[in-house]
Scaffold this active site. Sequence first.
Site, short mmCIF file in Angstrom:
data_model
loop_
_atom_site.label_atom_id
_atom_site.label_comp_id
_atom_site.label_asym_id
_atom_site.label_seq_id
_atom_site.Cartn_x
_atom_site.Cartn_y
_atom_site.Cartn_z
N ASP A 8 0.87 -1.17 0.00
CA ASP A 8 0.00 0.00 0.00
C ASP A 8 0.91 1.23 0.00
OD1 ASP A 8 -2.30 1.73 0.56
OD2 ASP A 8 -1.44 1.86 2.57
N ASP A 10 -0.17 5.15 0.82
CA ASP A 10 -0.44 6.12 1.88
C ASP A 10 -0.56 5.44 3.24
OD1 ASP A 10 -1.06 8.81 0.35
OD2 ASP A 10 -2.00 7.19 -0.77
N ASP A 212 -2.30 -0.46 5.92
CA ASP A 212 -2.69 0.25 7.14
C ASP A 212 -4.18 0.56 7.25
OD1 ASP A 212 -2.88 3.71 6.73
OD2 ASP A 212 -2.55 2.35 5.06
#
Length: 272
Positions: A8, A10, A212
């Site tokens: 991922d 960001d 996240d």
Amino acid sequence: MARLAAFDMDGTLLMPDHHLGRETIATLARLRERDITLTFATGRHVLEMRHILGTLSLDAYLITGNGTRIHSLEGDVLHRQDLDPQVADTVMHHAWDTRASMHVFNDNGWFTGQEIPALLQAHVYSGFRYQVIDIKSIPAHQVTKICFCGDHDDLIRLRIQLNETLEERAHLCFSAVDCLEVLPLGCNKGSALAVLSNHLGLSLADCMAFGDAMNDREMLGSVGRGLIMGNAMPQLIAALPHLSVIGHCGNQAVSHFLTHWLDNPHLPYSPE
């Protein structure tokens, strides 16, 4: 040892200022030297990710739009999935009871109905930006995804409205606490990674992944080794309690973990 690493962007690979740290870039290069396939799995647009890749001089597969597109190392489309046109039309034209801003994505870019300069901070690294237009003028058959940005509690109320209206015709997920996404049914990073790994002759057990947010849930839960960031949404940690939690993106925790994994693969890892 894993043969593919999916990241991922960001809150995971990118630091809080939305840049890639030097240690992270160096570690990605080390993975390529070990013939480990790199994949960036993100909600960002492919046009933006191509720019970022170009600055890194790294070969990587791209899963963009939270799984709506997969691109090869050469930039060819390997997989595409759009919103059902009826769903897109409903979402764009319905009068939702929300203060959140609406954002529509297709192959041509990112579109919204008003200037929101604060949202551009996340794109300072690439310079990618939205185009301000009348959203209702966008052809419904060309929409890849729609997202709403705003206060989390407001978005939770909006999700209830969307679920009641769309029923089982779309996949809803939070890509951040302040961003709720409307995606094609069955579309997520995990399903896209399954398509890509099969294309490469790999299994998901051959993959590791880092994330996240709740839009990483399926990907992290399906690979051989899923790693959750220390700064992750609490909902993600609760949803996948069996997965290891590493450090914070601000400390380049992905690089820290991978350096240990490359140099000391048989020793236990501590994020400290």
